[in-house]
Design a protein around this motif. Sequence first.
Motif, PDB file in Angstrom:
ATOM      1  N   ASP A  32       3.302  23.516 -15.896  1.00 34.48           N
ATOM      2  CA  ASP A  32       2.426  24.118 -14.898  1.00 34.48           C
ATOM      3  C   ASP A  32       1.006  24.226 -15.459  1.00 34.48           C
ATOM      4  O   ASP A  32       0.793  24.856 -16.503  1.00 34.48           O
ATOM      5  N   THR A  33       0.044  23.634 -14.769  1.00 29.16           N
ATOM      6  CA  THR A  33      -1.329  23.658 -15.265  1.00 29.16           C
ATOM      7  C   THR A  33      -1.912  25.070 -15.296  1.00 29.16           C
ATOM      8  O   THR A  33      -2.732  25.379 -16.148  1.00 29.16           O
ATOM      9  N   GLY A  34      -1.484  25.926 -14.377  1.00 31.55           N
ATOM     10  CA  GLY A  34      -1.951  27.313 -14.369  1.00 31.55           C
ATOM     11  C   GLY A  34      -1.454  28.089 -15.572  1.00 31.55           C
ATOM     12  O   GLY A  34      -2.185  28.918 -16.134  1.00 31.55           O
ATOM     13  N   GLU A  35      -0.238  27.834 -15.997  1.00 30.83           N
ATOM     14  CA  GLU A  35       0.332  28.509 -17.168  1.00 30.83           C
ATOM     15  C   GLU A  35      -0.243  27.960 -18.473  1.00 30.83           C
ATOM     16  O   GLU A  35      -0.318  28.669 -19.468  1.00 30.83           O
ATOM     17  N   ARG A  36      -0.619  26.701 -18.468  1.00 32.05           N
ATOM     18  CA  ARG A  36      -1.069  26.046 -19.691  1.00 32.05           C
ATOM     19  C   ARG A  36      -2.217  26.802 -20.365  1.00 32.05           C
ATOM     20  O   ARG A  36      -2.227  26.975 -21.572  1.00 32.05           O
ATOM     21  N   LEU A  37      -3.177  27.271 -19.589  1.00 35.88           N
ATOM     22  CA  LEU A  37      -4.312  28.011 -20.150  1.00 35.88           C
ATOM     23  C   LEU A  37      -3.840  29.217 -20.947  1.00 35.88           C
ATOM     24  O   LEU A  37      -4.346  29.495 -22.031  1.00 35.88           O
ATOM     25  N   PHE A  38      -2.835  29.908 -20.411  1.00 34.06           N
ATOM     26  CA  PHE A  38      -2.370  31.137 -21.042  1.00 34.06           C
ATOM     27  C   PHE A  38      -1.461  30.884 -22.235  1.00 34.06           C
ATOM     28  O   PHE A  38      -1.073  31.818 -22.929  1.00 34.06           O
ATOM     29  N   ILE A  39      -1.132  29.644 -22.470  1.00 36.10           N
ATOM     30  CA  ILE A  39      -0.406  29.268 -23.683  1.00 36.10           C
ATOM     31  C   ILE A  39      -1.378  28.646 -24.682  1.00 36.10           C
ATOM     32  O   ILE A  39      -1.329  28.948 -25.874  1.00 36.10           O
ATOM     33  N   VAL A  40      -2.282  27.802 -24.198  1.00 32.13           N
ATOM     34  CA  VAL A  40      -3.221  27.121 -25.092  1.00 32.13           C
ATOM     35  C   VAL A  40      -4.140  28.117 -25.799  1.00 32.13           C
ATOM     36  O   VAL A  40      -4.366  28.016 -27.005  1.00 32.13           O
ATOM     37  N   ALA A  41      -4.674  29.097 -25.067  1.00 34.93           N
ATOM     38  CA  ALA A  41      -5.619  30.044 -25.674  1.00 34.93           C
ATOM     39  C   ALA A  41      -4.999  30.797 -26.855  1.00 34.93           C
ATOM     40  O   ALA A  41      -5.565  30.784 -27.958  1.00 34.93           O
ATOM     41  N   PRO A  42      -3.831  31.436 -26.706  1.00 32.52           N
ATOM     42  CA  PRO A  42      -3.258  32.105 -27.884  1.00 32.52           C
ATOM     43  C   PRO A  42      -2.764  31.115 -28.941  1.00 32.52           C
ATOM     44  O   PRO A  42      -2.764  31.427 -30.128  1.00 32.52           O
ATOM     45  N   LEU A  43      -2.378  29.931 -28.536  1.00 31.82           N
ATOM     46  CA  LEU A  43      -1.942  28.924 -29.499  1.00 31.82           C
ATOM     47  C   LEU A  43      -3.094  28.554 -30.430  1.00 31.82           C
ATOM     48  O   LEU A  43      -2.919  28.471 -31.654  1.00 31.82           O
ATOM     49  N   VAL A  44      -4.274  28.382 -29.868  1.00 29.15           N
ATOM     50  CA  VAL A  44      -5.451  28.071 -30.682  1.00 29.15           C
ATOM     51  C   VAL A  44      -5.809  29.255 -31.586  1.00 29.15           C
ATOM     52  O   VAL A  44      -6.033  29.098 -32.789  1.00 29.15           O
ATOM     53  N   ARG A  45      -5.843  30.450 -31.012  1.00 27.57           N
ATOM     54  CA  ARG A  45      -6.200  31.635 -31.803  1.00 27.57           C
ATOM     55  C   ARG A  45      -5.205  31.862 -32.929  1.00 27.57           C
ATOM     56  O   ARG A  45      -5.571  32.104 -34.071  1.00 27.57           O
ATOM     57  N   ARG A  46      -3.936  31.763 -32.619  1.00 29.45           N
ATOM     58  CA  ARG A  46      -2.891  32.007 -33.613  1.00 29.45           C
ATOM     59  C   ARG A  46      -2.805  30.901 -34.658  1.00 29.45           C
ATOM     60  O   ARG A  46      -2.297  31.123 -35.749  1.00 29.45           O
TER      61      ARG A  46
END
Length: 112
Positions: free
Chosen positions: A21-35
């Motif tokens: 889901d493209t809408g969910e992707r943002l909310f996974i990518v952002a913490p993935l990058v930070r973490r």
Amino acid sequence: MLEDARYTLTDLLDDFAVCTDTGERLFIVAPLVRRSREPALLTHGTWLGGGKWLARRLEPVAPDLAARLEETAQAALRGASEGLTSLVTEVLDAAGGPVWEGYRRSGPLKTA
């Protein structure tokens, strides 16, 4: 603390792998990058910081990591996830590898 960071990053990477889901992707990518920055800092004994300090602390220990994370995150948000997956796996491997099996985080003991 490093094992916690590795576990969290492993879990996020697993979520990212199955996200369609493209809408969910943002909310996974952002913490993935930070973490992804945390294990790199912890393996160099560097204070983690937050916000802008997370990026500023990263530069001396992994000079190109922040730029690579930004580039691959932008591509991932457009649907090209392979680069970010590969980079996060690289970060995990440098910190000791993914953590799943045997991971346990104990809380304080409760007394009655």
